[in-house]
Design a protein around this motif. Structure first.
Motif, PDB file in Angstrom:
ATOM      1  N   ALA A  48       0.844  -1.189   0.000  1.00 26.68           N
ATOM      2  CA  ALA A  48       0.000   0.000   0.000  1.00 26.68           C
ATOM      3  C   ALA A  48       0.879   1.239   0.000  1.00 26.68           C
ATOM      4  O   ALA A  48       1.924   1.277   0.649  1.00 26.68           O
ATOM      5  N   ASN A  49       0.438   2.255  -0.727  1.00 25.99           N
ATOM      6  CA  ASN A  49       1.203   3.493  -0.835  1.00 25.99           C
ATOM      7  C   ASN A  49       0.242   4.663  -0.933  1.00 25.99           C
ATOM      8  O   ASN A  49      -0.754   4.599  -1.657  1.00 25.99           O
ATOM      9  N   TYR A  50       0.528   5.719  -0.174  1.00 23.92           N
ATOM     10  CA  TYR A  50      -0.271   6.945  -0.286  1.00 23.92           C
ATOM     11  C   TYR A  50       0.683   8.138  -0.255  1.00 23.92           C
ATOM     12  O   TYR A  50       1.554   8.226   0.619  1.00 23.92           O
ATOM     13  N   THR A  51       0.506   9.043  -1.216  1.00 21.76           N
ATOM     14  CA  THR A  51       1.336  10.243  -1.303  1.00 21.76           C
ATOM     15  C   THR A  51       0.439  11.468  -1.281  1.00 21.76           C
ATOM     16  O   THR A  51      -0.503  11.569  -2.071  1.00 21.76           O
ATOM     17  N   MET A  52       0.737  12.374  -0.369  1.00 18.82           N
ATOM     18  CA  MET A  52       0.018  13.648  -0.280  1.00 18.82           C
ATOM     19  C   MET A  52       0.978  14.779  -0.644  1.00 18.82           C
ATOM     20  O   MET A  52       2.078  14.858  -0.095  1.00 18.82           O
ATOM     21  N   VAL A  53       0.581  15.607  -1.588  1.00 19.12           N
ATOM     22  CA  VAL A  53       1.418  16.709  -2.062  1.00 19.12           C
ATOM     23  C   VAL A  53       0.606  17.997  -2.036  1.00 19.12           C
ATOM     24  O   VAL A  53      -0.553  18.022  -2.460  1.00 19.12           O
ATOM     25  N   ASN A  54       1.217  19.053  -1.532  1.00 17.94           N
ATOM     26  CA  ASN A  54       0.556  20.351  -1.476  1.00 17.94           C
ATOM     27  C   ASN A  54       1.478  21.425  -2.054  1.00 17.94           C
ATOM     28  O   ASN A  54       2.691  21.357  -1.897  1.00 17.94           O
TER      29      ASN A  54
END
Length: 215
Positions: free
Chosen positions: A86-92
């Motif tokens: 599982a992988n989750y990337t949050m970018v702002n």
């Protein structure tokens, strides 16, 4: 950015990465005319002819900052061969487009920023390797200042299932099957606001068979 790896157990891998990009600069062409008075004998005179040069060069125009975090976890269930990743990337980013802005003025914005997620079921045993993955990407800005109203072009959030299966017949020969976008999810692109449809791609599943032989 920097990465931290955590190992809860022998069959687990957890990675945490922090993403920081400060002062990402937008650059544009600047056009200038330079005039230089030229004298072949090396002394300046008001009657000397001018040499005119047209120069185009990149200059820093605007600045933006990007930050985010990526979390990845891989786990296998004992010696069964089954597992998941599982992988989750949050970018702002701190600079985005305002859809209600003056259509006659250009805007600076950071392109291509969006959250992404992947969840993969895994089987690895007895020469078999199988992965069924769901890949998702949130809505993102792909272009800015497009057309007469200088609007942004957005790619709407999109998810698809992909499958990859391979089998090692022996040490030299292996066969594989790949299916991409198994459920035939379509993709939608809009202009300025979601109600202004720009393109709609009617996509279909794609399949591929492969044979690999190592000499």
């Amino acid at each position: 950015g920097f990465t931290e790896e955590v190992l809860p157990g022998d069959l687990d891998t957890v990675d945490i990465a922090f993403i920081v990009v400060d002062q990402l600069r937008d650059r544009k062409d600047q056009f200038r005319i330079i005039r230089i008075r030229h004298n072949v004998i090396g002394t300046e005179d008001a009657n000397d002819p001018e040499l005119v040069f047209a120069i185009s060069q990149l200059i820093n125009n605007n600045e933006g900052n990007i930050d985010g975090i990526e979390i990845a976890w891989q786990h296998f269930f004992g010696e069964t061969g089954f597992g998941f990743q599982a992988n989750y990337t949050m970018v702002n980013g701190d600079v985005g487009l305002d859809p209600g802005s003056n259509p006659y003025e250009e805007q600076f914005a950071l392109l291509g920023l969006s959250d992404t997620a992947n969840l993969t079921a895994i089987y690895e045993k007895y020469g078999f390797s199988a992965r069924l993955a769901y890949n998702w990407r949130d809505t993102f800005l792909s272009e800015s200042n497009v057309g007469g109203d200088r609007s942004g072009i957005y790619v709407e959030d999109f998810g698809q299932y992909d499958l990859n299966i391979s089998y090692d017949i022996n040490e030299q020969l292996a066969v594989s099957f790949e299916g991409i976008n198994l459920t035939g999810e379509d993709q939608r692109i809009y202009h300025r606001v979601p109600e202004q449809v720009y393109y709609v791609y009617e996509l279909s599943p794609r399949y591929q068979l492969g044979v690999r032989y190592k000499f």
